[in-house]
Scaffold this motif. Structure first.
Motif, PDB file in Angstrom:
ATOM      1  N   ARG A  16      45.590  53.614  37.734  1.00 27.37           N
ATOM      2  CA  ARG A  16      46.329  52.987  38.836  1.00 27.37           C
ATOM      3  C   ARG A  16      45.552  51.820  39.438  1.00 27.37           C
ATOM      4  O   ARG A  16      46.127  50.813  39.825  1.00 27.37           O
ATOM      5  N   ASP A  17      44.242  51.987  39.455  1.00 30.49           N
ATOM      6  CA  ASP A  17      43.418  50.929  40.062  1.00 30.49           C
ATOM      7  C   ASP A  17      43.476  49.633  39.265  1.00 30.49           C
ATOM      8  O   ASP A  17      43.378  48.546  39.817  1.00 30.49           O
ATOM      9  N   ASP A  18      43.638  49.781  37.931  1.00 32.73           N
ATOM     10  CA  ASP A  18      43.663  48.580  37.087  1.00 32.73           C
ATOM     11  C   ASP A  18      45.023  47.891  37.112  1.00 32.73           C
ATOM     12  O   ASP A  18      45.172  46.770  36.634  1.00 32.73           O
ATOM     13  N   ARG A  24      52.217  48.994  39.207  1.00 28.24           N
ATOM     14  CA  ARG A  24      52.106  50.284  39.898  1.00 28.24           C
ATOM     15  C   ARG A  24      53.502  50.736  40.360  1.00 28.24           C
ATOM     16  O   ARG A  24      53.879  51.892  40.195  1.00 28.24           O
TER      17      ARG A  24
END
Ligand SMILES: [Fe+2]
Ligand SMILES: [Fe+2]
Lengths: 330, 254
Positions: A16-18, A24
């Motif tokens: 999710r961070d990438d 997202r």
């Protein structure tokens, strides 16, 4: 399956961070079980992955007409002839729905055909095997349509709306095909000595190619991991293959035919059958063009397409001329 | 009475064999048509015709009272016992010729089946009513395609003209009356085929005009198919394929 070894992005599933904000939000929609529709934003990788998968599936329906088409002119009764003809016609219809679904992703049917004809896109390995006796019409319906159902029933819940809806229509017909194939097999298995021999021979020849339809184990495949995260692929190949074996073995027993696998046993602990893997080197040969019928199938499809060129051109020209005449008359 | 019965049997074979032979030829297109939509449409037509064949041959078997089923008649007769029009047994060749044959036949079949719907024989009338709806749809399609392909491009026009020139000498067989036809006419089971020729001519000529096609200026018609005297060489090959399983494994259930 009808789509085997479909490439996704080739990269590990992004955390999710990438992800970008859009990505997202997109993943959240998929996780919530929402359907993605043609006009919605989607990552380029998702779109390409889907085109590859739906395209391969569509090609499989169309090339898949040929092995069964091979017996339409030799069907043994008027009823069997009509059933087989109707079945192969359904497959053409499946191809049509799927090409339409692929078109919503911005690729035309002609482009997809071109990729099939030039070998840039594949179709299922199963259709590169010959159909040699009438019992093969039983075996194909029973095993091939049977295996197709395993994969396509879960795909009714796939994230891409047009694909999911095409699958709903297709699945109804596939189960009918499977039952019809089983009926042919049953008649043969309960028939004369020759017919029984044909039935067993058909099972011997189609068992492992049917298992190969699910593709090699993809437990560690990055392509599959991404496809599964996007809900383009719903189960691993091994899960589906196991389900197929578990459902098919008792049917073979009912038919009084033996599955050509000496290792096949019911495992009390796992509550599944243990079975032998197919010869994966054969699978890779078939996939790379060296199956028993690859060259012939492709040649037949290309010939049909090329022979039909003048008809397609003429109907377009006629439509253009009619329009011009109508406008001139106004 | 006996005569009408055996004439009716012959008459029914003619109807059934036309549908069976053309249905079989049409089914040879499976997977090979110019576009998927056409593949589906040709399969539909083949299915209609095979369904019609079954109904006619079933009734023929009952009339004969020799215990032969529709399948026995379809799969266990040799070529000289077939009663179809010669045109229908010819090989498909290209798509244009396939369509042209359908059109020439459909343009006959529509008024013919309409007339048979009024037959004094209830069963003939029932089958004809069902088949008539299908034939109307077949004619709409084949007529549309003949016009489109005749008009389309130089190549398509040339191909359609060749198809018409080749098939024209086979088109007239349908209208040649014989004793069977006269017996059917006397019993009010069917009209004389020759009575339908004028309607057929008007239909095909008006279509060919729109399609920029010209039928040969000849009334010559090959014959021998519907009377079973002399088929073409093609029928035997067709039957060798179609009847293979029933011949190779006699008595088996499929
Ligand atoms: Fe299918
Ligand atoms: Fe199917």
């Amino acid at each position: 399956m009808y789509a085997q070894m479909v490439k996704s992005t080739g990269q590990a599933v992004r955390t999710r961070d990438d992800m970008t904000v859009e990505e997202r939000a997109f993943q959240d929609r998929i996780d919530r079980g929402e359907k993605i529709e043609p006009k919605d934003w989607m990552p380029e990788g998702y779109r390409k992955n889907l085109i590859r998968q739906i395209g391969q599936h569509a090609h499989s329906e169309i090339v898949g007409q040929l092995p069964e088409g091979n017996w339409i002119t030799r069907a043994p009764t008027l009823e069997r002839k009509a059933n087989l003809l109707a079945k192969v016609q359904d497959e053409a219809g499946h191809g049509l729905y799927l090409y339409c679904a692929a078109e919503t992703l911005g690729v035309s049917r002609d482009e997809l055909f071109d990729m099939l004809h030039t070998g840039k896109m594949k179709y299922s390995s199963i259709f590169n095997y010959p159909t040699l006796t009438w019992a093969d019409m039983g075996a194909v319906g029973w095993l091939v349509d049977g295996a197709a159902i395993m994969n396509q029933v879960p795909l009714q819940r796939t994230s891409y709306g047009p694909y999911a809806r095409a699958m709903v229509r297709i699945c109804k017909e596939e189960s009918f095909h499977q039952r019809q194939g089983f009926q042919v097999m049953l008649t043969m298995a309960r028939g004369t000595k020759d017919q029984k021999r044909m039935a067993q021979d058909a099972l011997n020849r189609f068992w492992y190619p049917a298992l190969m339809m699910f593709g090699p184990s993809d437990k560690e495949s990055v392509h599959s991991a991404q496809s599964m995260a996007w809900k383009i692929k719903m189960n691993t190949n091994d899960e589906l293959r196991q389900k197929f074996v578990d459902e098919t073995v008792p049917q073979a027993e009912f038919l009084g035919l033996s599955v050509p696998d000496e290792k096949l046993t019911w495992n009390e602990e796992t509550e599944h059958y243990d079975y032998s893997e197919p010869d994966w080197s054969e699978f890779f040969d078939v996939i790379s063009g060296n199956g028993p019928c690859n060259a012939e199938r492709l040649k037949t499809r290309k010939k049909a397409w090329d022979d039909g060129a003048w008809v397609r051109e003429a109907m377009l020209a006629h439509a253009r001329k009619s329009r011009a005449r109508r406008e001139a008359a106004e | 009475m006996r005569d009408t019965t055996s004439a009716l049997f012959e008459f029914l074979l003619r109807q059934g064999d036309n549908a069976l032979v053309l249905g079989h030829r049409t089914s040879e297109w499976c997977g090979m048509a110019p576009v998927i939509e056409e593949d589906i449409a040709l399969a539909n037509i083949a299915l209609d015709l095979i369904g019609q064949a079954k109904l006619w041959l079933e009734y023929a078997g009952e009339q004969e009272e020799a215990g032969r089923s529709a399948n026995d008649l379809a799969f266990l007769r040799d070529a000289y016992d077939f009663r179809n029009l010669l045109m229908l047994e010819l090989p498909n060749e290209d798509f244009g010729r396939t369509i042209m044959r359908h059109f020439l036949f459909d343009a006959f079949q529509v008024p013919w089946l309409e007339a048979l719907s009024e037959s004094s024989d209830q069963r003939v009338s029932d089958i004809a009513q069902k088949a008539s709806k299908e034939a109307t749809y077949h004619l709409e399609r084949s007529e549309y395609a003949v016009i489109g392909l005749g008009d389309g491009t130089e190549e398509s026009n040339r191909r359609m003209q060749n198809a018409l020139t080749d098939l024209w000498p086979f088109a007239g067989e349908a209208f040649r009356d014989d004793n069977i036809d006269r017996a059917m006419h006397d019993a009010a089971i069917s009209p004389l085929p020759s009575m339908l020729q004028p309607v057929w001519k008007i239909k095909v000529q008006s279509t060919f005009q729109l399609a920029y096609l010209t039928p040969p200026d000849s009334e010559f018609a090959h014959s021998g198919g519907r009377i079973g005297f002399r088929h073409t060489e093609h029928l035997g090959h067709m039957l060798a394929t179609m009847q293979f399983l029933q011949r190779a494994y006699p008595g088996a259930t499929w």
